[in-house]
Design a protein around this motif. Structure first.
Motif, PDB file in Angstrom:
ATOM      1  N   LEU A 190       0.852  -1.190   0.000  1.00 16.03           N
ATOM      2  CA  LEU A 190       0.000   0.000   0.000  1.00 16.03           C
ATOM      3  C   LEU A 190       0.886   1.237   0.000  1.00 16.03           C
ATOM      4  O   LEU A 190       1.810   1.349   0.820  1.00 16.03           O
ATOM      5  N   LEU A 191       0.591   2.155  -0.907  1.00 19.17           N
ATOM      6  CA  LEU A 191       1.295   3.429  -0.956  1.00 19.17           C
ATOM      7  C   LEU A 191       0.282   4.523  -1.247  1.00 19.17           C
ATOM      8  O   LEU A 191      -0.646   4.325  -2.038  1.00 19.17           O
ATOM      9  N   GLY A 192       0.430   5.665  -0.585  1.00 18.01           N
ATOM     10  CA  GLY A 192      -0.495   6.764  -0.802  1.00 18.01           C
ATOM     11  C   GLY A 192       0.220   8.080  -1.016  1.00 18.01           C
ATOM     12  O   GLY A 192       1.381   8.258  -0.628  1.00 18.01           O
ATOM     13  N   ALA A 193      -0.492   9.018  -1.642  1.00 15.93           N
ATOM     14  CA  ALA A 193       0.021  10.378  -1.837  1.00 15.93           C
ATOM     15  C   ALA A 193      -1.130  11.356  -1.689  1.00 15.93           C
ATOM     16  O   ALA A 193      -2.251  11.092  -2.144  1.00 15.93           O
ATOM     17  N   VAL A 194      -0.840  12.481  -1.064  1.00 19.25           N
ATOM     18  CA  VAL A 194      -1.821  13.547  -0.837  1.00 19.25           C
ATOM     19  C   VAL A 194      -1.138  14.877  -1.142  1.00 19.25           C
ATOM     20  O   VAL A 194      -0.013  15.120  -0.681  1.00 19.25           O
ATOM     21  N   HIS A 195      -1.815  15.729  -1.900  1.00 20.73           N
ATOM     22  CA  HIS A 195      -1.270  17.057  -2.209  1.00 20.73           C
ATOM     23  C   HIS A 195      -2.306  18.114  -1.883  1.00 20.73           C
ATOM     24  O   HIS A 195      -3.466  18.025  -2.296  1.00 20.73           O
ATOM     25  N   ARG A 196      -1.868  19.134  -1.118  1.00 25.16           N
ATOM     26  CA  ARG A 196      -2.705  20.286  -0.798  1.00 25.16           C
ATOM     27  C   ARG A 196      -2.238  21.466  -1.659  1.00 25.16           C
ATOM     28  O   ARG A 196      -1.216  22.096  -1.345  1.00 25.16           O
ATOM     29  N   PRO A 197      -2.946  21.784  -2.722  1.00 21.63           N
ATOM     30  CA  PRO A 197      -2.459  22.807  -3.652  1.00 21.63           C
ATOM     31  C   PRO A 197      -2.301  24.194  -3.034  1.00 21.63           C
ATOM     32  O   PRO A 197      -1.382  24.934  -3.410  1.00 21.63           O
ATOM     33  N   VAL A 198      -3.174  24.569  -2.121  1.00 21.24           N
ATOM     34  CA  VAL A 198      -3.117  25.925  -1.584  1.00 21.24           C
ATOM     35  C   VAL A 198      -1.900  26.107  -0.684  1.00 21.24           C
ATOM     36  O   VAL A 198      -1.256  27.152  -0.693  1.00 21.24           O
ATOM     37  N   THR A 199      -1.548  25.104   0.090  1.00 18.65           N
ATOM     38  CA  THR A 199      -0.383  25.205   0.973  1.00 18.65           C
ATOM     39  C   THR A 199       0.898  24.728   0.293  1.00 18.65           C
ATOM     40  O   THR A 199       1.998  25.008   0.783  1.00 18.65           O
ATOM     41  N   GLY A 200       0.759  23.953  -0.793  1.00 17.08           N
ATOM     42  CA  GLY A 200       1.929  23.430  -1.492  1.00 17.08           C
ATOM     43  C   GLY A 200       2.531  22.186  -0.870  1.00 17.08           C
ATOM     44  O   GLY A 200       3.609  21.759  -1.287  1.00 17.08           O
ATOM     45  N   ASP A 201       1.840  21.578   0.085  1.00 12.39           N
ATOM     46  CA  ASP A 201       2.375  20.398   0.770  1.00 12.39           C
ATOM     47  C   ASP A 201       2.023  19.114   0.031  1.00 12.39           C
ATOM     48  O   ASP A 201       0.870  18.928  -0.388  1.00 12.39           O
ATOM     49  N   THR A 202       3.013  18.233  -0.108  1.00 17.84           N
ATOM     50  CA  THR A 202       2.818  16.922  -0.717  1.00 17.84           C
ATOM     51  C   THR A 202       3.330  15.857   0.242  1.00 17.84           C
ATOM     52  O   THR A 202       4.456  15.932   0.721  1.00 17.84           O
ATOM     53  N   PHE A 203       2.490  14.869   0.502  1.00 22.21           N
ATOM     54  CA  PHE A 203       2.799  13.780   1.417  1.00 22.21           C
ATOM     55  C   PHE A 203       2.801  12.469   0.632  1.00 22.21           C
ATOM     56  O   PHE A 203       1.874  12.212  -0.140  1.00 22.21           O
ATOM     57  N   VAL A 204       3.814  11.637   0.848  1.00 21.39           N
ATOM     58  CA  VAL A 204       3.909  10.336   0.181  1.00 21.39           C
ATOM     59  C   VAL A 204       4.441   9.326   1.186  1.00 21.39           C
ATOM     60  O   VAL A 204       5.372   9.613   1.944  1.00 21.39           O
ATOM     61  N   GLY A 205       3.864   8.122   1.189  1.00 25.63           N
ATOM     62  CA  GLY A 205       4.383   7.074   2.072  1.00 25.63           C
ATOM     63  C   GLY A 205       3.512   5.850   2.031  1.00 25.63           C
ATOM     64  O   GLY A 205       2.442   5.831   1.424  1.00 25.63           O
ATOM     65  N   GLY A 206       3.994   4.795   2.677  1.00 25.71           N
ATOM     66  CA  GLY A 206       3.223   3.569   2.723  1.00 25.71           C
ATOM     67  C   GLY A 206       3.988   2.411   3.308  1.00 25.71           C
ATOM     68  O   GLY A 206       4.948   2.593   4.063  1.00 25.71           O
ATOM     69  N   SER A 207       3.588   1.218   2.916  1.00 28.85           N
ATOM     70  CA  SER A 207       4.135   0.010   3.522  1.00 28.85           C
ATOM     71  C   SER A 207       5.622  -0.161   3.268  1.00 28.85           C
ATOM     72  O   SER A 207       6.348  -0.677   4.120  1.00 28.85           O
ATOM     73  N   ASP A 208       6.097   0.262   2.106  1.00 28.30           N
ATOM     74  CA  ASP A 208       7.508   0.085   1.749  1.00 28.30           C
ATOM     75  C   ASP A 208       8.274   1.392   1.617  1.00 28.30           C
ATOM     76  O   ASP A 208       9.460   1.385   1.274  1.00 28.30           O
ATOM     77  N   VAL A 209       7.606   2.514   1.883  1.00 25.21           N
ATOM     78  CA  VAL A 209       8.231   3.838   1.746  1.00 25.21           C
ATOM     79  C   VAL A 209       7.875   4.658   2.979  1.00 25.21           C
ATOM     80  O   VAL A 209       6.703   5.003   3.166  1.00 25.21           O
ATOM     81  N   PRO A 210       8.835   4.969   3.847  1.00 28.57           N
ATOM     82  CA  PRO A 210       8.526   5.809   5.011  1.00 28.57           C
ATOM     83  C   PRO A 210       7.910   7.133   4.572  1.00 28.57           C
ATOM     84  O   PRO A 210       8.334   7.740   3.590  1.00 28.57           O
ATOM     85  N   THR A 211       6.918   7.581   5.306  1.00 26.76           N
ATOM     86  CA  THR A 211       6.192   8.783   4.926  1.00 26.76           C
ATOM     87  C   THR A 211       7.088  10.016   4.975  1.00 26.76           C
ATOM     88  O   THR A 211       7.860  10.207   5.918  1.00 26.76           O
ATOM     89  N   ARG A 212       6.957  10.856   3.949  1.00 25.07           N
ATOM     90  CA  ARG A 212       7.693  12.111   3.922  1.00 25.07           C
ATOM     91  C   ARG A 212       6.755  13.241   3.491  1.00 25.07           C
ATOM     92  O   ARG A 212       5.762  13.011   2.791  1.00 25.07           O
ATOM     93  N   ARG A 213       7.103  14.417   3.935  1.00 23.29           N
ATOM     94  CA  ARG A 213       6.355  15.631   3.594  1.00 23.29           C
ATOM     95  C   ARG A 213       7.289  16.549   2.830  1.00 23.29           C
ATOM     96  O   ARG A 213       8.346  16.928   3.340  1.00 23.29           O
TER      97      ARG A 213
END
Length: 269
Positions: A127-150
């Motif tokens: 499982l891997l997910g990504a979330v992007h907030r366009p107004v703040t410019g923040d992008t989050f990515v992480g999951g079972s094989d990738v430690p979450t990063r902002r």
């Protein structure tokens, strides 16, 4: 890049690495969120789905189309499930879940509390997910094989927590307060936290949980696109996720170790 390279068939799923998925997922949500924001600035036609707060816009549909078009190019064998109706059967177990605009009511009303979100699932509980907030410019990515990063920087691992000393991010649609099967567990878990936050975007809430802002998140009856992107981020940050049935409804819970067990116990009564 030459035309021959640009149009060459992508590698098979055996050659796809978690980091390659992470890079693609980040691109998908940034591109989709940027498109949705531009369309919002140009003005939107809004259509109500089930209630005054359950809405969809042409930005939702355009952003979902952009994501699915990129997936057709870069992951042609993967399945796709989109909130706005995309359903692509895959040739194997990998599948992308797409929420082009999560928090559409906020999006329509000018709030910055919305995002674009995707998740990819695969064999062996991948499982891997990504979330992007366009107004703040923040992008989050992480999951079972990738430690979450902002924004490319690893987030701190989630230490055990106490719900009574922290915040609970949650949501219950106002008409459902009249249903005791939903309202009673909601009231129990809410009273167990130091404070609650109801802001209207599950994936933004879960990204905040992964970053340690909220201690626990919970919500009932979540479709995959509202749960999997954020769940991946929380688990990739060392958090705990659970699903519990109460009064015939599934509640989805994520957060710090220990605090999630407390929330589950309160939901169950």
């Amino acid at each position: 890049m030459s035309p021959d390279t640009r149009h060459r068939r992508p590698p098979s799923d055996e050659a796809v690495t978690p980091m390659a998925d992470a890079d693609l997922a980040a691109r998908l949500v940034v591109d989709a969120g940027s498109l949705a924001r531009r369309l919002r600035e140009d003005g939107l036609d809004v259509r109500h789905k089930t209630s005054v707060s359950d809405v969809v816009t042409e930005a939702d549909n355009a952003a979902e189309h952009q994501i699915t078009a990129l997936l057709a190019t870069h992951r042609p064998d993967d399945g796709v499930l989109g909130e706005e109706g995309t359903l692509v059967p895959g040739r194997h177990e990998r599948r992308w879940v797409v929420d082009p605009v999560d928090g559409t009511y906020n999006f329509v009303n000018g709030s910055d509390y919305w995002c674009s979100a995707v998740a990819v699932t695969g064999p062996d509980d991948y499982l891997l997910g990504a979330v992007h907030r366009p107004v703040t410019g923040d992008t989050f990515v992480g999951g079972s094989d990738v430690p979450t990063r902002r924004n490319g920087v690893p987030v701190a691992r989630l230490a055990p927590g106490d719900l009574a000393a922290g915040s609970l991010a949650t949501y219950l649609h106002p008409p459902f307060f009249a249903d005791p099967d939903l309202a009673d567990p909601f009231h129990r878990v809410s009273r167990g936290a130091a404070t609650i936050r109801m802001l209207g975007s599950g994936s933004v809430d879960l990204a905040s949980v992964a970053c340690g802002v909220h201690t626990v998140w919970c919500q009932h009856s979540c479709p995959e696109w509202d749960w999997l992107p954020g769940r991946a981020l929380v688990e990739g940050a060392g958090g705990v996720c659970a699903t519990v049935e109460v009064n015939g409804y599934d509640w989805f819970v994520a957060g710090r170790p220990g605090a999630v067990d407390q929330a589950v116990a309160l939901l169950r009564g």
